[in-house]
Design a protein around this motif. Structure first.
Motif, PDB file in Angstrom:
ATOM      1  N   MET A  18       0.830  -1.197   0.000  1.00 10.54           N
ATOM      2  CA  MET A  18       0.000   0.000   0.000  1.00 10.54           C
ATOM      3  C   MET A  18       0.873   1.260   0.000  1.00 10.54           C
ATOM      4  SD  MET A  18      -3.283  -0.704   0.099  1.00 10.54           S
ATOM      5  CE  MET A  18      -4.370  -2.077   0.505  1.00 10.54           C
ATOM      6  N   ARG A  19       0.452   2.237  -0.787  1.00 14.00           N
ATOM      7  CA  ARG A  19       1.091   3.548  -0.775  1.00 14.00           C
ATOM      8  C   ARG A  19       0.109   4.509  -0.119  1.00 14.00           C
ATOM      9  NH1 ARG A  19       2.962   4.533  -6.868  1.00 14.00           N
ATOM     10  NH2 ARG A  19       3.912   6.374  -5.895  1.00 14.00           N
ATOM     11  N   LEU A  20       0.568   5.219   0.890  1.00 16.75           N
ATOM     12  CA  LEU A  20      -0.332   6.007   1.725  1.00 16.75           C
ATOM     13  C   LEU A  20      -0.035   7.498   1.632  1.00 16.75           C
ATOM     14  CD1 LEU A  20      -0.265   3.815   4.965  1.00 16.75           C
ATOM     15  CD2 LEU A  20      -1.992   3.799   3.152  1.00 16.75           C
ATOM     16  N   GLY A  21      -1.098   8.277   1.521  1.00 16.75           N
ATOM     17  CA  GLY A  21      -1.034   9.723   1.574  1.00 16.75           C
ATOM     18  C   GLY A  21      -2.202  10.246   2.384  1.00 16.75           C
ATOM     19  N   ILE A  22      -2.222  11.536   2.604  1.00 14.18           N
ATOM     20  CA  ILE A  22      -3.269  12.185   3.397  1.00 14.18           C
ATOM     21  C   ILE A  22      -3.856  13.330   2.592  1.00 14.18           C
ATOM     22  CG2 ILE A  22      -3.719  13.582   5.474  1.00 14.18           C
ATOM     23  CD1 ILE A  22      -1.434  11.914   6.826  1.00 14.18           C
ATOM     24  N   LEU A  23      -5.168  13.458   2.631  1.00 15.37           N
ATOM     25  CA  LEU A  23      -5.875  14.608   2.062  1.00 15.37           C
ATOM     26  C   LEU A  23      -6.505  15.374   3.211  1.00 15.37           C
ATOM     27  CD1 LEU A  23      -7.106  16.353  -0.156  1.00 15.37           C
ATOM     28  CD2 LEU A  23      -8.890  14.623  -0.456  1.00 15.37           C
ATOM     29  N   ASP A  24      -6.138  16.610   3.385  1.00 18.72           N
ATOM     30  CA  ASP A  24      -6.559  17.388   4.552  1.00 18.72           C
ATOM     31  C   ASP A  24      -7.436  18.557   4.129  1.00 18.72           C
ATOM     32  OD1 ASP A  24      -6.781  18.516   7.079  1.00 18.72           O
ATOM     33  OD2 ASP A  24      -4.657  18.241   7.548  1.00 18.72           O
ATOM     34  N   GLN A  25      -8.657  18.585   4.653  1.00 24.20           N
ATOM     35  CA  GLN A  25      -9.548  19.727   4.478  1.00 24.20           C
ATOM     36  C   GLN A  25      -9.317  20.776   5.562  1.00 24.20           C
ATOM     37  OE1 GLN A  25     -13.038  17.147   4.636  1.00 24.20           O
ATOM     38  NE2 GLN A  25     -13.502  17.631   2.501  1.00 24.20           N
ATOM     39  N   ILE A  26      -8.370  20.504   6.444  1.00 26.15           N
ATOM     40  CA  ILE A  26      -8.075  21.322   7.635  1.00 26.15           C
ATOM     41  C   ILE A  26      -9.361  21.621   8.400  1.00 26.15           C
ATOM     42  CG2 ILE A  26      -6.735  23.229   8.560  1.00 26.15           C
ATOM     43  CD1 ILE A  26      -5.266  23.520   6.020  1.00 26.15           C
ATOM     44  N   PRO A  27     -10.020  20.573   8.899  1.00 30.23           N
ATOM     45  CA  PRO A  27     -11.246  20.787   9.670  1.00 30.23           C
ATOM     46  C   PRO A  27     -10.927  21.381  11.042  1.00 30.23           C
ATOM     47  CG  PRO A  27     -10.623  18.484   9.733  1.00 30.23           C
ATOM     48  CD  PRO A  27      -9.664  19.149   8.802  1.00 30.23           C
ATOM     49  N   LYS A  28     -11.633  22.418  11.398  1.00 28.27           N
ATOM     50  CA  LYS A  28     -11.404  23.103  12.679  1.00 28.27           C
ATOM     51  C   LYS A  28     -12.316  22.516  13.744  1.00 28.27           C
ATOM     52  CE  LYS A  28     -12.539  27.578  13.321  1.00 28.27           C
ATOM     53  NZ  LYS A  28     -13.193  27.869  14.621  1.00 28.27           N
ATOM     54  N   SER A  29     -11.726  22.054  14.818  1.00 25.73           N
ATOM     55  CA  SER A  29     -12.518  21.540  15.930  1.00 25.73           C
ATOM     56  C   SER A  29     -13.082  22.701  16.744  1.00 25.73           C
ATOM     57  CB  SER A  29     -11.654  20.657  16.834  1.00 25.73           C
ATOM     58  OG  SER A  29     -11.221  19.510  16.134  1.00 25.73           O
ATOM     59  N   LYS A  30     -14.270  22.508  17.283  1.00 24.62           N
ATOM     60  CA  LYS A  30     -14.876  23.548  18.122  1.00 24.62           C
ATOM     61  C   LYS A  30     -13.951  23.858  19.295  1.00 24.62           C
ATOM     62  CE  LYS A  30     -19.813  23.243  17.221  1.00 24.62           C
ATOM     63  NZ  LYS A  30     -21.160  23.087  17.822  1.00 24.62           N
ATOM     64  N   GLY A  31     -13.819  25.145  19.576  1.00 21.93           N
ATOM     65  CA  GLY A  31     -12.958  25.571  20.668  1.00 21.93           C
ATOM     66  C   GLY A  31     -11.540  25.881  20.243  1.00 21.93           C
ATOM     67  N   ARG A  32     -11.191  25.593  18.994  1.00 20.41           N
ATOM     68  CA  ARG A  32      -9.863  25.890  18.478  1.00 20.41           C
ATOM     69  C   ARG A  32      -9.932  27.082  17.536  1.00 20.41           C
ATOM     70  NH1 ARG A  32      -6.378  23.854  21.540  1.00 20.41           N
ATOM     71  NH2 ARG A  32      -4.815  23.359  19.960  1.00 20.41           N
ATOM     72  N   SER A  33      -8.882  27.881  17.495  1.00 27.44           N
ATOM     73  CA  SER A  33      -8.835  29.016  16.584  1.00 27.44           C
ATOM     74  C   SER A  33      -8.286  28.565  15.233  1.00 27.44           C
ATOM     75  CB  SER A  33      -7.926  30.107  17.148  1.00 27.44           C
ATOM     76  OG  SER A  33      -6.570  29.671  17.154  1.00 27.44           O
ATOM     77  N   ALA A  34      -8.448  29.423  14.234  1.00 27.56           N
ATOM     78  CA  ALA A  34      -7.886  29.119  12.917  1.00 27.56           C
ATOM     79  C   ALA A  34      -6.370  28.999  13.005  1.00 27.56           C
ATOM     80  CB  ALA A  34      -8.275  30.211  11.923  1.00 27.56           C
ATOM     81  N   GLU A  35      -5.746  29.882  13.775  1.00 20.48           N
ATOM     82  CA  GLU A  35      -4.295  29.872  13.891  1.00 20.48           C
ATOM     83  C   GLU A  35      -3.804  28.571  14.532  1.00 20.48           C
ATOM     84  OE1 GLU A  35      -5.676  34.122  13.732  1.00 20.48           O
ATOM     85  OE2 GLU A  35      -6.307  32.289  14.761  1.00 20.48           O
ATOM     86  N   GLU A  36      -4.480  28.148  15.589  1.00 22.07           N
ATOM     87  CA  GLU A  36      -4.105  26.900  16.256  1.00 22.07           C
ATOM     88  C   GLU A  36      -4.277  25.711  15.321  1.00 22.07           C
ATOM     89  OE1 GLU A  36      -5.247  27.748  20.942  1.00 22.07           O
ATOM     90  OE2 GLU A  36      -6.846  27.318  19.495  1.00 22.07           O
TER      91      GLU A  36
ATOM     92  N   LEU B 104      -5.956   9.559   2.545  1.00 26.49           N
ATOM     93  CA  LEU B 104      -6.798   9.318   3.713  1.00 26.49           C
ATOM     94  C   LEU B 104      -7.277  10.631   4.323  1.00 26.49           C
ATOM     95  CD1 LEU B 104      -4.573   6.593   5.423  1.00 26.49           C
ATOM     96  CD2 LEU B 104      -6.270   6.302   3.587  1.00 26.49           C
ATOM     97  N   LEU B 105      -8.562  10.700   4.627  1.00 32.54           N
ATOM     98  CA  LEU B 105      -9.141  11.843   5.334  1.00 32.54           C
ATOM     99  C   LEU B 105      -9.622  11.365   6.695  1.00 32.54           C
ATOM    100  CD1 LEU B 105     -10.372  11.954   2.130  1.00 32.54           C
ATOM    101  CD2 LEU B 105     -11.024  14.223   2.948  1.00 32.54           C
ATOM    102  N   THR B 106      -9.238  12.085   7.742  1.00 33.50           N
ATOM    103  CA  THR B 106      -9.674  11.750   9.096  1.00 33.50           C
ATOM    104  C   THR B 106     -10.107  13.034   9.778  1.00 33.50           C
ATOM    105  OG1 THR B 106      -8.099   9.913   9.157  1.00 33.50           O
ATOM    106  CG2 THR B 106      -9.034  10.626  11.254  1.00 33.50           C
ATOM    107  N   ASN B 107     -11.405  13.263   9.825  1.00 32.63           N
ATOM    108  CA  ASN B 107     -11.931  14.524  10.353  1.00 32.63           C
ATOM    109  C   ASN B 107     -12.599  14.300  11.703  1.00 32.63           C
ATOM    110  OD1 ASN B 107     -11.016  15.571   7.980  1.00 32.63           O
ATOM    111  ND2 ASN B 107     -13.004  16.148   7.152  1.00 32.63           N
ATOM    112  N   ILE B 108     -11.773  13.945  12.686  1.00 31.37           N
ATOM    113  CA  ILE B 108     -12.270  13.752  14.040  1.00 31.37           C
ATOM    114  C   ILE B 108     -11.832  14.922  14.910  1.00 31.37           C
ATOM    115  CG2 ILE B 108     -12.403  11.243  13.853  1.00 31.37           C
ATOM    116  CD1 ILE B 108      -9.715  11.054  15.286  1.00 31.37           C
ATOM    117  N   TYR B 109     -12.365  14.975  16.128  1.00 27.76           N
ATOM    118  CA  TYR B 109     -12.198  16.150  16.982  1.00 27.76           C
ATOM    119  C   TYR B 109     -10.778  16.312  17.513  1.00 27.76           C
ATOM    120  CZ  TYR B 109     -12.918  19.320  20.944  1.00 27.76           C
ATOM    121  OH  TYR B 109     -12.831  20.350  21.832  1.00 27.76           O
ATOM    122  N   ASP B 110     -10.184  15.235  17.996  1.00 30.20           N
ATOM    123  CA  ASP B 110      -8.925  15.293  18.734  1.00 30.20           C
ATOM    124  C   ASP B 110      -7.745  15.114  17.775  1.00 30.20           C
ATOM    125  OD1 ASP B 110      -6.630  14.577  20.323  1.00 30.20           O
ATOM    126  OD2 ASP B 110      -7.969  14.122  21.992  1.00 30.20           O
TER     127      ASP B 110
END
Length: 323
Positions: free
Chosen positions: A1-19, A302-308
């Motif tokens: 398997m060849r693995l990469g990540i696709l990130d939508q940069i999901p913002k978790s509640k309580g976090r700022s854009a900068e963080e 891979l996309l992983t849009n979880i809180y933590d």
């Protein structure tokens, strides 16, 4: 398997854009240490929760903090922009980071009509222009003249060009132009096998000499199936709300567990699970292998849009250890 990540940069509640952006760049560095081959950034606009509005900027920031991982766009909204300007940006990145630039583009409008119009400076939406723009872009980054103009800087090698899609028509287009193809299983899981088959069968040499397909999928890999299910609750509710045009920030697991859901919501969450792999290491490995066999493709985004964010990194670490 060849693995990469696709990130939508999901913002978790309580976090700022900068963080959130700082945490994302740290995740890119971690992914490189884990052996991931590529890290791509999506393009979304005018949302509370998806912060990747300029993939080219994120690519530059990520590449400057790493040494070998490919950085890419998944994808630039080509119909809304000049093919020449997109080519110039990608070639500039290639000159800065030779051999590490993956140029993924798609035909999405980028959001609601008012958002799309603002991106395109009031120009009418013309998705039918996408094939012509994609062909122009391929020629520009290959150093060819288009309408008497060459894009600069003229790098020794062209960035790797990929077209994003959701079915047979998009696969046929990518194959005909000799560019890479990215199938969005995380959006539409129904057409993947047909799309991959057509791309492989009809590919003709162009920007790329041989076909290269990627498959993008939501995935959460926990310590166990039960642990993964608990983590994925935040992604389930995030996706449900995002598709309704509601708050697209990622809720905590606690908030997600107690969020009110109608019978229709429960049905939709169950339907959305077809776009995901949720499970412990054994389940994640077997499901990825099953889809790789069906698609005859072993290259993943891979996309992983979880809180933590720490749990997200541990999920990526578990998947990397499997292969």
């Amino acid at each position: 398997m060849r693995l990469g990540i696709l990130d939508q940069i999901p913002k978790s509640k309580g976090r700022s854009a900068e963080e959130t952006v700082a945490e994302t760049l740290a995740t890119v560095q971690y992914a490189e240490k884990l052996g991931y081959e590529r890290y791509w950034f999506a393009e979304h606009h005018a949302t509370k929760g998806m912060l990747s509005s300029s993939p080219e900027m994120m690519m530059a920031a990520a590449a400057s903090r790493t040494g070998s991982i490919h950085v890419g766009s998944g994808g630039i909204l080509l119909p809304q922009y000049s093919a020449y300007k997109v080519a110039a940006q990608l070639l500039q990145l290639q000159a800065l980071f030779p051999g590490r630039i993956d140029a993924g583009v798609g035909r999405s409008p980028g959001g609601a009509e008012r958002v799309r119009s603002a991106l395109a400076d009031g120009k009418e939406n013309q998705p039918a222009e996408y094939p012509d723009k994609l062909e122009d872009l391929a020629r520009y980054i290959n150093g060819e003249q288009v309408k008497g103009v060459r894009a600069t800087p003229r790098t020794e090698e062209a960035p790797a060009l990929y077209s994003l899609g959701l079915g047979e028509n998009s696969a046929e287009l990518a194959a005909s132009l000799g560019v890479g193809y990215v199938y969005g299983h995380f959006i539409n899981p129904a057409r993947g096998q047909a799309a991959h088959d057509i791309y492989q069968q009809q590919f003709t040499s162009g920007v790329m000499r041989s076909p290269h397909a990627l498959t993008a999928i939501f995935i959460v890999c926990g310590e166990s199936d039960e642990h993964a299910e608990n983590l994925a609750i935040s992604q389930d509710v995030w996706l449900l709300r995002t598709e309704k045009g509601l708050d697209s920030r990622v809720p905590s697991v606690q908030e997600a567990k107690f969020a009110k859901r109608t019978k229709q919501d429960q049905k939709k969450i169950k339907e959305n699970r077809k776009r995901m792999i949720i499970g412990g290491p054994h389940t994640a490995k077997e499901e990825l292998k099953r889809l790789a066999e069906r698609y005859q493709n072993d290259d993943w985004l891979l996309l992983t849009n979880i809180y933590d964010v720490e749990e997200k990194r541990r999920s990526f670490e578990r998947i990397a250890s499997l292969f």
